[in-house]
Design a protein around this motif. Sequence first.
Motif, PDB file in Angstrom:
ATOM      1  N   ASN A 128       3.768 -10.444   7.484  1.00 18.38           N
ATOM      2  CA  ASN A 128       4.586  -9.547   8.291  1.00 18.38           C
ATOM      3  C   ASN A 128       5.283  -8.481   7.457  1.00 18.38           C
ATOM      4  OD1 ASN A 128       3.913 -10.967  10.578  1.00 18.38           O
ATOM      5  ND2 ASN A 128       5.547 -12.453  10.228  1.00 18.38           N
ATOM      6  N   ALA A 129       5.776  -8.922   6.313  1.00 18.74           N
ATOM      7  CA  ALA A 129       6.628  -8.036   5.528  1.00 18.74           C
ATOM      8  C   ALA A 129       5.902  -6.800   5.027  1.00 18.74           C
ATOM      9  CB  ALA A 129       7.214  -8.809   4.358  1.00 18.74           C
ATOM     10  N   THR A 130       4.661  -6.950   4.704  1.00 18.97           N
ATOM     11  CA  THR A 130       3.956  -5.825   4.085  1.00 18.97           C
ATOM     12  C   THR A 130       3.080  -5.032   5.050  1.00 18.97           C
ATOM     13  OG1 THR A 130       2.241  -7.357   3.442  1.00 18.97           O
ATOM     14  CG2 THR A 130       3.902  -6.848   1.797  1.00 18.97           C
ATOM     15  N   GLU A 131       2.991  -5.481   6.282  1.00 21.89           N
ATOM     16  CA  GLU A 131       2.101  -4.798   7.222  1.00 21.89           C
ATOM     17  C   GLU A 131       2.466  -3.327   7.404  1.00 21.89           C
ATOM     18  OE1 GLU A 131       1.715  -6.624  10.983  1.00 21.89           O
ATOM     19  OE2 GLU A 131       0.219  -8.064  10.291  1.00 21.89           O
ATOM     20  N   ASN A 132       3.770  -3.065   7.490  1.00 21.51           N
ATOM     21  CA  ASN A 132       4.214  -1.683   7.681  1.00 21.51           C
ATOM     22  C   ASN A 132       3.794  -0.802   6.517  1.00 21.51           C
ATOM     23  OD1 ASN A 132       5.336  -2.165  10.132  1.00 21.51           O
ATOM     24  ND2 ASN A 132       7.369  -2.637   9.296  1.00 21.51           N
ATOM     25  N   TRP A 133       3.951  -1.351   5.335  1.00 20.03           N
ATOM     26  CA  TRP A 133       3.602  -0.541   4.170  1.00 20.03           C
ATOM     27  C   TRP A 133       2.097  -0.363   4.046  1.00 20.03           C
ATOM     28  CZ3 TRP A 133       7.166   2.436   3.031  1.00 20.03           C
ATOM     29  CH2 TRP A 133       8.501   2.028   2.985  1.00 20.03           C
ATOM     30  N   LEU A 134       1.348  -1.313   4.575  1.00 16.91           N
ATOM     31  CA  LEU A 134      -0.109  -1.155   4.552  1.00 16.91           C
ATOM     32  C   LEU A 134      -0.568  -0.070   5.522  1.00 16.91           C
ATOM     33  CD1 LEU A 134      -1.236  -4.886   4.316  1.00 16.91           C
ATOM     34  CD2 LEU A 134      -1.612  -3.110   2.621  1.00 16.91           C
ATOM     35  N   ARG A 135       0.294   0.231   6.506  1.00 12.69           N
ATOM     36  CA  ARG A 135      -0.050   1.301   7.455  1.00 12.69           C
ATOM     37  C   ARG A 135       0.371   2.681   6.946  1.00 12.69           C
ATOM     38  NH1 ARG A 135       1.024  -2.557  11.792  1.00 12.69           N
ATOM     39  NH2 ARG A 135       3.228  -2.037  11.783  1.00 12.69           N
ATOM     40  N   ALA A 136       1.174   2.703   5.897  1.00 13.74           N
ATOM     41  CA  ALA A 136       1.643   3.992   5.359  1.00 13.74           C
ATOM     42  C   ALA A 136       0.545   4.607   4.491  1.00 13.74           C
ATOM     43  CB  ALA A 136       2.925   3.780   4.558  1.00 13.74           C
ATOM     44  N   GLU A 137      -0.458   5.141   5.186  1.00 11.87           N
ATOM     45  CA  GLU A 137      -1.663   5.573   4.472  1.00 11.87           C
ATOM     46  C   GLU A 137      -1.403   6.717   3.501  1.00 11.87           C
ATOM     47  OE1 GLU A 137      -4.589   6.355   7.362  1.00 11.87           O
ATOM     48  OE2 GLU A 137      -4.747   4.257   8.000  1.00 11.87           O
ATOM     49  N   HIS A 138      -0.383   7.545   3.837  1.00 11.34           N
ATOM     50  CA  HIS A 138      -0.125   8.682   2.962  1.00 11.34           C
ATOM     51  C   HIS A 138       0.413   8.239   1.601  1.00 11.34           C
ATOM     52  CE1 HIS A 138       3.681   7.703   4.864  1.00 11.34           C
ATOM     53  NE2 HIS A 138       4.311   8.438   3.969  1.00 11.34           N
ATOM     54  N   LEU A 139       0.862   6.992   1.513  1.00  8.14           N
ATOM     55  CA  LEU A 139       1.378   6.488   0.238  1.00  8.14           C
ATOM     56  C   LEU A 139       0.350   5.644  -0.515  1.00  8.14           C
ATOM     57  CD1 LEU A 139       4.962   5.368   1.288  1.00  8.14           C
ATOM     58  CD2 LEU A 139       4.344   7.411   0.013  1.00  8.14           C
ATOM     59  N   ILE A 140      -0.721   5.305   0.181  1.00  6.41           N
ATOM     60  CA  ILE A 140      -1.690   4.392  -0.440  1.00  6.41           C
ATOM     61  C   ILE A 140      -2.726   5.198  -1.215  1.00  6.41           C
ATOM     62  CG2 ILE A 140      -3.529   2.748   0.030  1.00  6.41           C
ATOM     63  CD1 ILE A 140      -1.825   1.666   2.313  1.00  6.41           C
ATOM     64  N   GLU A 141      -2.814   4.860  -2.472  1.00  6.65           N
ATOM     65  CA  GLU A 141      -3.771   5.560  -3.328  1.00  6.65           C
ATOM     66  C   GLU A 141      -5.156   4.953  -3.188  1.00  6.65           C
ATOM     67  OE1 GLU A 141      -3.419   7.196  -7.774  1.00  6.65           O
ATOM     68  OE2 GLU A 141      -3.485   5.027  -7.640  1.00  6.65           O
ATOM     69  N   SER A 142      -5.211   3.648  -3.218  1.00  3.48           N
ATOM     70  CA  SER A 142      -6.497   2.982  -3.044  1.00  3.48           C
ATOM     71  C   SER A 142      -6.262   1.610  -2.420  1.00  3.48           C
ATOM     72  CB  SER A 142      -7.206   2.831  -4.398  1.00  3.48           C
ATOM     73  OG  SER A 142      -6.455   1.988  -5.234  1.00  3.48           O
ATOM     74  N   SER A 143      -7.257   1.175  -1.715  1.00  2.00           N
ATOM     75  CA  SER A 143      -7.134  -0.127  -1.071  1.00  2.00           C
ATOM     76  C   SER A 143      -8.518  -0.718  -0.865  1.00  2.00           C
ATOM     77  CB  SER A 143      -6.409   0.030   0.277  1.00  2.00           C
ATOM     78  OG  SER A 143      -6.227  -1.234   0.865  1.00  2.00           O
ATOM     79  N   ASP A 144      -8.662  -1.949  -1.211  1.00  2.48           N
ATOM     80  CA  ASP A 144      -9.913  -2.642  -0.914  1.00  2.48           C
ATOM     81  C   ASP A 144      -9.568  -4.070  -0.486  1.00  2.48           C
ATOM     82  OD1 ASP A 144      -9.336  -4.050  -3.232  1.00  2.48           O
ATOM     83  OD2 ASP A 144     -10.565  -2.740  -4.480  1.00  2.48           O
ATOM     84  N   GLU A 145     -10.566  -4.924  -0.464  1.00  9.32           N
ATOM     85  CA  GLU A 145     -10.309  -6.282   0.032  1.00  9.32           C
ATOM     86  C   GLU A 145      -9.452  -7.087  -0.939  1.00  9.32           C
ATOM     87  OE1 GLU A 145     -14.122  -7.904   0.740  1.00  9.32           O
ATOM     88  OE2 GLU A 145     -14.446  -6.752   2.566  1.00  9.32           O
ATOM     89  N   ILE A 146      -9.412  -6.648  -2.172  1.00 12.41           N
ATOM     90  CA  ILE A 146      -8.710  -7.453  -3.182  1.00 12.41           C
ATOM     91  C   ILE A 146      -7.273  -6.981  -3.370  1.00 12.41           C
ATOM     92  CG2 ILE A 146      -8.714  -8.181  -5.612  1.00 12.41           C
ATOM     93  CD1 ILE A 146     -11.801  -7.698  -5.491  1.00 12.41           C
ATOM     94  N   GLN A 147      -7.095  -5.697  -3.493  1.00 18.33           N
ATOM     95  CA  GLN A 147      -5.752  -5.224  -3.813  1.00 18.33           C
ATOM     96  C   GLN A 147      -5.465  -3.847  -3.216  1.00 18.33           C
ATOM     97  OE1 GLN A 147      -5.884  -5.321  -8.062  1.00 18.33           O
ATOM     98  NE2 GLN A 147      -6.653  -3.240  -8.231  1.00 18.33           N
ATOM     99  N   THR A 148      -4.196  -3.546  -3.161  1.00 22.01           N
ATOM    100  CA  THR A 148      -3.745  -2.245  -2.659  1.00 22.01           C
ATOM    101  C   THR A 148      -2.850  -1.600  -3.700  1.00 22.01           C
ATOM    102  OG1 THR A 148      -3.808  -3.022  -0.386  1.00 22.01           O
ATOM    103  CG2 THR A 148      -2.447  -1.088  -0.815  1.00 22.01           C
ATOM    104  N   THR A 149      -3.012  -0.300  -3.863  1.00 24.41           N
ATOM    105  CA  THR A 149      -2.159   0.429  -4.787  1.00 24.41           C
ATOM    106  C   THR A 149      -1.432   1.538  -4.047  1.00 24.41           C
ATOM    107  OG1 THR A 149      -3.713  -0.001  -6.583  1.00 24.41           O
ATOM    108  CG2 THR A 149      -2.082   1.726  -6.956  1.00 24.41           C
ATOM    109  N   TRP A 150      -0.117   1.522  -4.134  1.00 23.41           N
ATOM    110  CA  TRP A 150       0.682   2.604  -3.564  1.00 23.41           C
ATOM    111  C   TRP A 150       1.011   3.602  -4.664  1.00 23.41           C
ATOM    112  CZ3 TRP A 150       1.203  -2.444  -2.040  1.00 23.41           C
ATOM    113  CH2 TRP A 150       1.160  -2.702  -0.670  1.00 23.41           C
ATOM    114  N   ARG A 151       1.099   4.853  -4.267  1.00 19.33           N
ATOM    115  CA  ARG A 151       1.436   5.901  -5.236  1.00 19.33           C
ATOM    116  C   ARG A 151       2.596   6.701  -4.657  1.00 19.33           C
ATOM    117  NH1 ARG A 151       0.258  11.282  -6.029  1.00 19.33           N
ATOM    118  NH2 ARG A 151      -0.056  11.934  -8.185  1.00 19.33           N
ATOM    119  N   ILE A 152       3.700   6.675  -5.352  1.00 18.24           N
ATOM    120  CA  ILE A 152       4.890   7.374  -4.853  1.00 18.24           C
ATOM    121  C   ILE A 152       5.329   8.394  -5.888  1.00 18.24           C
ATOM    122  CG2 ILE A 152       7.247   7.099  -3.981  1.00 18.24           C
ATOM    123  CD1 ILE A 152       5.560   3.948  -4.213  1.00 18.24           C
ATOM    124  N   VAL A 153       5.361   9.641  -5.478  1.00 18.98           N
ATOM    125  CA  VAL A 153       5.813  10.702  -6.378  1.00 18.98           C
ATOM    126  C   VAL A 153       7.336  10.712  -6.364  1.00 18.98           C
ATOM    127  CG1 VAL A 153       5.725  13.169  -6.872  1.00 18.98           C
ATOM    128  CG2 VAL A 153       3.742  12.025  -5.867  1.00 18.98           C
TER     129      VAL A 153
END
Lengths: 209, 172
Positions: A128-153
């Motif tokens: 539940n906690a991370t679902e919102n951040w997983l929807r923030a596509e403009h912040l996500i640099e890359s995402s696959d089945e294993i891991q997600t990387t957020w990029r924040i300027v």
Amino acid sequence: MKINEIGRYVIQFSAGELGHYLRKKGMYMFTHDELFVAVEQQGAQSVHRLTGDRLAMQYANVGHLCGTRCIEAERGNLQVNGKAISPEKYLKLWRLAMAKPFALEDALGLGITPVLHIRKCKPSMGKNATENWLRAEHLIESSDEIQTTWRIVLDDFANYDIANSINSTVCCEYGDEFDNSNKVSLIVSRTSGSLFPPSRQMDLCEVTT
Amino acid sequence: MSSEIIYHRVVRRLPAKDTGLAEDLFLVAVQIGSSNCYEYGFGNRNGRRSRSWSMLAAGTRQAVMERLIRIAADMESGMVKIGHASGHVKPESFIAGARMMLKADVSKYDGAHSYIDGWFSLSFYDKPYWDKDAINTSDLIEWVKLPLVAKELEDGGSINTFIKVSGPDIRR
């Protein structure tokens, strides 16, 4: 491979700017300016690379330097202006940089933009906690089945709130060196090719080997 | 918040010609104690900060220096002090001191050198015969040749975790 560090800069974030990251003495980000030779099609070329350590209080950053770059200096893998340096002299160079920190606005004005990368392994995320951040596509640099990387300027203080929220939500820690699947790294990009003003550069890069 | 106070430091060097290894080995032992733990007893044992000997680093010069540099990280935050509870030392000063300490060997360091003969007492793993008082150089040489220790040395690590050390109660 030997690291050739040619400059070091301390960016200071005052307590007021950081809002609820309240720290009486402010927070600091240590950045290293490294020179390395990139071999491309046109031939060898000297390239600058700025990397940042975590945003932390000054003592924590110095401690982090001891555990990382000072060890490399002792091993002879870290050089300053192309010359070997002892850890104690290397720390003294950082003291010089700490005496004249940059405010974030100054750093941005010089073309230095800190970018925070938060990498998180998916299976260990809370649902539940991370679902919102997983929807923030403009912040996500890359995402696959294993891991997600957020990029924040980090060119705005509001972005620190976002970074902090993501960071605390996905339970990452700054400088987590033991778990490569969950990692926060700070890459500092210089948007313009120009170096710091020569006078300031000399102040901060004075080498007393 | 408490901190760790280093009261005394001594170094013992094992020359390469004695051990048969490529490099000299160094053993760095410290008398150390927490700032918020006190002795309880009679006479001058009452109320003094408790302290005991501990092997801070052991191995080749490189391994020992790397270990001491890592420990220096805690100097900046004040988690480790030298001499007394307000003995704040910068990491660079501690590293420089450590380098000098290894260079000077045991002979001129810290006033504790007069205790160096016979003060080491080592224990190693589950081998009770290593619980020896007043060990000498030949004991140490035998010890560094034990398989686990030898392997750690080969890997360039610090072998201080294999040793328990006790020493004299220096009351100053």
